[in-house]
Design a protein around this motif. Structure first.
Motif, PDB file in Angstrom:
ATOM      1  N   ASP B  11       5.549  -0.166  12.612  1.00  0.00           N
ATOM      2  CA  ASP B  11       4.670   0.145  11.062  1.00  0.00           C
ATOM      3  C   ASP B  11       5.840  -0.130   9.902  1.00  0.00           C
ATOM      4  O   ASP B  11       5.527  -0.718   8.983  1.00  0.00           O
ATOM      5  CB  ASP B  11       3.969   1.332  11.157  1.00  0.00           C
ATOM      6  N   LYS B  12       7.116   0.451  10.089  1.00  0.00           N
ATOM      7  CA  LYS B  12       8.088   0.531   9.278  1.00  0.00           C
ATOM      8  C   LYS B  12       8.233  -0.929   8.740  1.00  0.00           C
ATOM      9  O   LYS B  12       8.717  -1.346   7.686  1.00  0.00           O
ATOM     10  CB  LYS B  12       9.468   1.196   9.928  1.00  0.00           C
ATOM     11  N   TYR B  13       8.254  -1.991   9.741  1.00  0.00           N
ATOM     12  CA  TYR B  13       8.513  -3.441   9.516  1.00  0.00           C
ATOM     13  C   TYR B  13       7.019  -3.876   9.071  1.00  0.00           C
ATOM     14  O   TYR B  13       6.952  -5.255   9.143  1.00  0.00           O
ATOM     15  CB  TYR B  13       9.168  -4.105  10.518  1.00  0.00           C
ATOM     16  N   GLN B  14       6.002  -3.271   8.850  1.00  0.00           N
ATOM     17  CA  GLN B  14       4.722  -3.973   8.476  1.00  0.00           C
ATOM     18  C   GLN B  14       4.299  -4.910   9.426  1.00  0.00           C
ATOM     19  O   GLN B  14       3.428  -5.729   9.320  1.00  0.00           O
ATOM     20  CB  GLN B  14       4.728  -4.692   7.309  1.00  0.00           C
ATOM     21  N   GLY B  15       4.671  -4.470  10.855  1.00  0.00           N
ATOM     22  CA  GLY B  15       3.979  -5.037  11.887  1.00  0.00           C
ATOM     23  C   GLY B  15       4.510  -6.884  11.943  1.00  0.00           C
ATOM     24  O   GLY B  15       3.717  -7.573  12.563  1.00  0.00           O
ATOM     25  N   SER B  16       5.484  -7.078  11.249  1.00  0.00           N
ATOM     26  CA  SER B  16       5.812  -8.711  11.309  1.00  0.00           C
ATOM     27  C   SER B  16       6.771  -9.029  12.386  1.00  0.00           C
ATOM     28  O   SER B  16       7.812  -8.397  12.814  1.00  0.00           O
ATOM     29  CB  SER B  16       6.639  -8.794  10.062  1.00  0.00           C
ATOM     30  N   PRO B  17       6.143  -9.999  13.084  1.00  0.00           N
ATOM     31  CA  PRO B  17       6.958 -10.680  14.339  1.00  0.00           C
ATOM     32  C   PRO B  17       8.286 -10.813  14.077  1.00  0.00           C
ATOM     33  O   PRO B  17       9.306 -10.924  14.910  1.00  0.00           O
ATOM     34  CB  PRO B  17       5.839 -11.660  14.766  1.00  0.00           C
ATOM     35  N   ALA B  18       8.545 -11.320  12.532  1.00  0.00           N
ATOM     36  CA  ALA B  18       9.828 -11.808  12.509  1.00  0.00           C
ATOM     37  C   ALA B  18      10.897 -10.527  12.634  1.00  0.00           C
ATOM     38  O   ALA B  18      12.172 -10.782  12.625  1.00  0.00           O
ATOM     39  CB  ALA B  18      10.076 -12.438  10.828  1.00  0.00           C
ATOM     40  N   ALA B  43       5.106  -5.560  22.070  1.00  0.00           N
ATOM     41  CA  ALA B  43       3.991  -7.028  22.215  1.00  0.00           C
ATOM     42  C   ALA B  43       2.710  -6.834  21.559  1.00  0.00           C
ATOM     43  O   ALA B  43       2.225  -7.729  20.944  1.00  0.00           O
ATOM     44  CB  ALA B  43       4.227  -7.463  23.635  1.00  0.00           C
ATOM     45  N   ASP B  44       1.991  -5.723  21.947  1.00  0.00           N
ATOM     46  CA  ASP B  44       0.636  -5.427  21.772  1.00  0.00           C
ATOM     47  C   ASP B  44       0.647  -5.268  20.254  1.00  0.00           C
ATOM     48  O   ASP B  44      -0.378  -5.940  19.668  1.00  0.00           O
ATOM     49  CB  ASP B  44       0.098  -4.203  22.561  1.00  0.00           C
ATOM     50  N   LYS B  45       1.426  -4.642  19.529  1.00  0.00           N
ATOM     51  CA  LYS B  45       1.295  -4.032  18.236  1.00  0.00           C
ATOM     52  C   LYS B  45       1.559  -5.501  17.340  1.00  0.00           C
ATOM     53  O   LYS B  45       1.041  -5.562  16.525  1.00  0.00           O
ATOM     54  CB  LYS B  45       2.271  -2.882  18.062  1.00  0.00           C
ATOM     55  N   LEU B  46       2.731  -6.325  17.541  1.00  0.00           N
ATOM     56  CA  LEU B  46       3.116  -7.371  17.152  1.00  0.00           C
ATOM     57  C   LEU B  46       2.166  -8.551  17.297  1.00  0.00           C
ATOM     58  O   LEU B  46       2.155  -9.611  16.526  1.00  0.00           O
ATOM     59  CB  LEU B  46       4.452  -7.676  17.283  1.00  0.00           C
ATOM     60  N   GLN B  47       1.184  -8.362  18.311  1.00  0.00           N
ATOM     61  CA  GLN B  47       0.470  -9.493  18.852  1.00  0.00           C
ATOM     62  C   GLN B  47       1.564 -10.656  19.160  1.00  0.00           C
ATOM     63  O   GLN B  47       1.051 -11.911  18.651  1.00  0.00           O
ATOM     64  CB  GLN B  47      -0.642  -9.872  17.829  1.00  0.00           C
ATOM     65  N   VAL B  48       2.286 -10.617  19.934  1.00  0.00           N
ATOM     66  CA  VAL B  48       3.229 -11.614  20.444  1.00  0.00           C
ATOM     67  C   VAL B  48       3.268 -11.262  21.879  1.00  0.00           C
ATOM     68  O   VAL B  48       3.046 -10.399  22.356  1.00  0.00           O
ATOM     69  CB  VAL B  48       4.538 -11.727  19.791  1.00  0.00           C
TER      70      VAL B  48
END
Lengths: 630, 153, 249
Positions: B11-18, B43-48
């Motif tokens: 969450d700290k990284y706003q869920g960004s895959p980058a 993986a689940d949280k970032l949807q990757v």
């Protein structure tokens, strides 16, 4: 928190204000807290200083400043006493009282803490009296021993951000770019590509949404190199100011976005840069409307994950995007399609640090330093200074900044103080795993981008590892091949498999199982690795091997044909024996991990060769020089 | 590990895959290694895909997919340390601790790692034990350093 | 790059001195194939993005300034004014070493042995891979699985000489739908697929899934899981569609 500066003039006003508050005669005690000195205990020393200052109530009599790396790592912890400029080395917490009393309060030098030249016996009172510093030209590192890297005021006090103020108030972006172009500044990260050419291509590349990325490559992965680290840790604002100027020159008007990519192994650099960015933002030197102009830019820090290949620009960009650090082919250059497929200008940390100096001191000043002529062609020479990490079997290990064109001999012998333990110089390795090993016959070669490349090595980021006659050059090649096989991303066959087989062949040569034809096979495979690999890591990977094969071929032949390691390094080719200097003290027998040494007290000991694993412990612990290697 | 901690980091990284690399770095910093359930959660949280997270975690040297020891001993294998005898130090620790570089003792007390240069070349050969740098190390000095954490051969 | 054309613009370039039409930015290898030139390649497939791993499709490109360079053609963008030279002495020499390296990775692969023989690759100079899984790490399976199938079941793990194609933790991956696309594209046929007792197993990934039986013919035709995966992915289709093998729908 300080208010944002809303104009270039406001910055100059702040600078005057800081200067007005500071008494140039007030004593300053500068303690080096670079990694080397910290390992020698300089943080404990700093604590002792603070404690002692408080105990003696000297708080307003002097300023204690913790700096970044002073450079002379060999003799740490290092201390400088201003205003007299006394230079002290190997300073211990127990010396603090005397320093405060004698040097700070009474203004007298302390002889026993001074550096004594091992050859001439001369004492050095000031930093400039030390041979190590005397022959340098410290421009980028000038303030490393003066400013506190956590203080933006210290940086501003020595003229920091003046280049930015000048550019924003008097120069168009194109004029800044033109100055860098004309300066002939070439990339300090390895290849020596002219920064001005890169900047121009990036500025001219189409960017429909105006976004251009500005990246500082601080993924200093070359083993034996730590100059970028010393800049990031010791003078972070210099790097940041360079990037802001670059963003202005390359992407204004538009939307420049900045990244600093710092190696995983450099936590202190991350901390210092982070703090510096915060302070710069507070003052309005980063963010929207920098110094009240319509120019905006900000920078974020990305930490590397521990991969040498991420020093390669496309791998670095992949890693910022959240992918593994695999390089891609650069047939379309990154200045056109880089990070997120947008125009991206990436320069090394040291390159960026040069930018403010070029703008404040002028193009003519910069081009007066170095080799060649860049007035018609930025490829025409190597201008400015270069910082080298001078390490290995040299007396004075440390960071060395010299004008381009100094000879290897001047660097290694005048500055480095020659070879340790009175041994013979054998080779110097430059350019890290992409570079090569140069022999004694090249000592008088001036060091610049083109000469090093001609000689089969490379400038690289500036590591300079000195080797003596106890270094086996086949073993050195083997070291780099294994390093690269491990650090290769593994994407392309030539690099991954080519290096794997080069390793296998050199391994067997070092094990005394070399075959006729191995040298030709090494030649053939390494040529293909060089010509057919995807990225610069692979294309330059054979350099350490090829340069040692070129200059030290006889050592390879000795390993293969005679099964001998002339430097007595390769384990399979040496035996340990005990000579008649042995006093029978039994120390070696006690320390031998395999119990291979037998003998009675006061009688000559013997090594059982079938048990000996050639770990060398016996030789290391013997006080009588009674262990021989044959 | 407590998966809520993973969630907070993502969450700290706003869920960004980058931000996959810094996210894994933060988990590693907190746990000292990357547990399997943490990677799945990332993986689940970032949807990757998990394959991407796993590829990343195995690519970079900073990460460990196995629990590491209480004490971490890192031997610098930079060129300057190499020519000054670093390989002998690694061999000695391997011999004394009966583990290979990259491994952890079965009692989870001690991990031996190598690093390709930390840029403290003046001090070579160099050993870092639990974050403290020990320079100009010889095998005798090494014994002393390791004694400090109660490990001797 | 001083290229003036936008991507996708028609350009003229040369192959061995003869002029050809091409599209700026297109894969040079695909363009060469289209014009009937034979260039060997193992890691490229038109259905997926270029990767540049196998280094077999080497050509020599002469740029507008007359500079020569050896490059792989799969990931080289077609551009105006270049001359592409095939089978120059340098290309032949480097391709031979590349094949020798590949053969050492997959010494049993009939495909590679045939290629090696065709290019006069000397034998016995390199130690073949002990573990020889016959995988040459071309990455086609991973790209097909990710870019075409969308299952993302295959991972590349580690780096350097430790790099491997695998599944996370080398375990059976529930993301795998056992479609067999990876088996199909693998140039060394090292993945393997087996169907027996109403089940399909992708051997290399250790994934076994029960097969669906076609209502028309009564024969097993594809993994049930795969049908469900596509039913979900495509959505809105009559689920009856999937009860029969494609020719009977």
């Amino acid at each position: 928190m300080r208010a944002r500066l809303t104009s270039p003039q406001a910055l100059e006003k702040l600078r005057a204000e800081i200067a007005g508050r500071r008494d140039p005669e007030k004593p300053v005690l500068s303690i080096c807290a670079g990694t080397g000195c910290v390992a020698y205990g300089s943080l404990k020393l700093a604590d002792a200083v603070r404690e002692e200052v408080e105990k003696r109530g000297l708080g307003d009599k002097l300023e204690v400043r913790i700096n970044g790396c002073h450079g002379f790592c060999e003799r740490g912890p290092l201390v400088l006493c201003h205003p007299h400029g006394f230079f002290y080395q190997r300073v211990q917490p127990s010396d603090v009282g005397e320093i405060l009393e004698q040097s700070i309060l009474a203004g007298q030098p302390i002889e026993r803490l001074q550096y004594v030249d091992p050859v001439t016996g001369a004492r050095a009172v000031k930093q400039q009296d030390v041979g190590f510093y005397k022959h340098q030209m410290r421009v980028l590192l000038e303030y490393n021993g003066w400013i506190d890297p956590t203080s933006i005021e210290d940086y501003i006090a020595v003229g920091g951000y003046a280049a930015l103020a000048k550019a924003l108030s008097t120069m168009k972006p194109e004029e800044v770019l033109d100055a860098i172009y004309k300066s002939g500044l070439r990339g300090r990260g390895g290849g020596g590509f002219p920064a001005g050419v890169k900047w121009k291509e990036c500025r001219n590349a189409p960017a429909p949404d105006g976004v251009r990325y500005i990246i500082a490559n601080g993924d200093e992965g070359d083993p034996g190199a730590f100059m970028d680290r010393s800049l990031m840790e010791g003078n972070p604002h210099l790097v940041i100011e360079g990037m802001i100027l670059g963003a202005y020159a390359i992407a204004h008007p538009g939307h420049p976005v900045g990244y600093i990519y710092v190696r995983n192994e450099y936590p202190l650099a991350v901390e210092r840069l982070g703090l510096a960015l915060e302070k710069a933002r507070e003052l309005g030197l980063l963010g929207e409307k920098i110094l009240g102009t319509d120019f905006g830019f900000d920078i974020q820090i990305n930490r590397g994950g521990g991969a040498f290949v991420c020093g390669e620009s496309t791998a670095l960009m992949a890693s910022i995007e959240g992918f593994v650090g695999e390089p891609r082919a650069k047939h379309i250059h990154t200045v056109v399609q880089g990070l997120y497929n947008k125009p991206t200008n990436l320069n090394n940390v040291e390159t960026w640090a040069n930018v403010p100096l070029i703008l404040t001191r002028g193009v003519d000043w910069f081009t007066s330093i170095g080799t060649g002529d860049v007035s018609k062609d930025p490829w025409g020479g190597s201008k400015g200074t270069k910082i080298f990490a001078l390490v290995g079997k040299v007396n004075n290990t440390g960071l060395v900044e010299v004008p381009m064109g100094k000879t290897l001999r001047e660097i290694i012998f005048d500055i480095g103080g020659g070879i340790r333990d009175g041994r013979q110089f054998k080779a110097v390795q430059t350019g890290g795993p992409s570079g090569g090993c140069l022999p004694a016959s090249h000592l008088d070669m001036p060091v610049d981008f083109d000469r090093l490349t001609e000689a089969g090595s490379m400038m690289g980021s500036g590591g300079m590892i000195v080797m003596d006659d106890s270094t086996c050059m086949v073993d050195v090649a083997r070291y780099f091949l294994h390093f690269l096989a491990d650090e290769s991303c593994g994407k392309c066959v030539t690099c991954r498999e080519g290096l794997k087989h080069l390793c296998k062949i050199v391994d067997r040569i070092c094990a005394g199982q070399g075959r006729e034809g191995d040298l030709e096979l090494l030649d053939e495979i390494s040529l293909t690795v060089e010509k057919a690999s995807l990225c610069a890591l692979g294309q330059t990977a054979p350099n350490p091997l090829r340069s040692t094969m070129r200059y030290f071929r006889d050592e390879y032949v000795a390993h293969i044909r005679d099964h001998k390691c002339p430097a007595k390094v390769c384990k399979a080719l040496i035996t340990f024996g005990i000579n008649d200097k042995c006093t029978g003290c039994m120390v070696c027998a006690r320390n031998c991990p395999t119990g291979a040494i037998t003998g009675e007290r006061k009688k000559l000991h013997v090594i059982d060769q079938s048990k000996c694993i050639r770990c060398g412990v016996c030789q290391e612990v013997c006080k009588f020089d009674a262990v021989d290697v044959a | 590990m407590d998966l809520a901690k993973v969630d907070r980091i993502v969450d700290k990284y706003q869920g960004s895959p980058a931000a996959l690399l810094p996210i894994l770095q933060d988990i590693q910093a907190q746990e000292n290694w990357l547990p399997r359930e943490a990677l799945q959660r990332v993986a689940d949280k970032l949807q990757v895909p998990l394959t991407r997270v796993y590829g990343m975690a195995t690519f970079f040297r900073a990460f460990s997919l196995k629990p590491r020891g209480k004490h971490i001993c890192t031997v610098c294998m930079g060129t300057a340390c190499h020519v000054r005898g670093a390989p002998k130090l690694v061999e000695k620790i391997e011999r004394d601790m009966k583990i290979r570089a990259g491994e952890t003792t079965p009692d989870l007390e001690f991990t031996l790692e190598t690093v390709n240069c930390v840029g403290a070349c003046a001090l070579g050969p160099l050993v870092i034990l639990d974050g403290t740098y020990h320079g100009n190390i010889t095998s005798a000095k090494l014994d002393k350093v390791l004694k400090g954490i109660g490990r001797t051969k | 790059m001083s290229e003036q054309h936008p991507f996708g613009a028609p350009v003229t370039f040369r192959i061995g001195g003869r002029p050809y039409e091409g599209t700026y930015g297109d894969s040079l290898l695909e363009t060469l194939h289209r014009y009937g030139y034979e260039v060997p390649s193992l890691c490229h497939h038109e259905a997926v993005s270029a990767y540049g791993a196998c280094r077999l499709c080497l050509v020599e490109v002469v740029d507008k300034r007359g500079r020569h360079k050896i490059t792989t053609s799969c990931n080289f963008p077609v551009q105006a004014g270049i001359d592409v030279l095939l089978d120059t002495p340098d290309v032949v020499r480097h391709r031979r070493v590349v094949l020798e390296l590949l053969l050492a990775m997959a010494p049993r692969s009939p495909e590679l042995r045939a290629l090696a023989a065709e290019h006069d690759v000397p034998g016995g100079r390199l130690e073949p891979d002990e573990s020889a899984e016959d995988c040459i790490l071309c990455g086609l399976c991973e790209r097909v699985c990710r870019e075409v199938v969308g299952a993302n079941a295959i991972a590349m793990s580690a780096r350097g000489t430790a790099k491997r194609m695998t599944t996370p933790y080398d375990a059976e991956n529930p993301a795998c739908i056992a479609c067999g696309a990876c088996v199909y594209v693998c140039p060394t046929r090292c993945i393997g697929l087996e169907e027996a007792d109403g089940k399909r197993t992708i051997l290399r990934w250790g994934r076994t899934l029960p097969l669906a039986v076609c209502q028309q013919t009564g024969r097993a035709f594809t993994p049930q899981f795969l049908l469900e995966h596509y039913a979900k992915k495509l959505g809105g289709l009559d689920e009856k569609v999937f009860r029969k093998a494609p020719p009977y729908r």
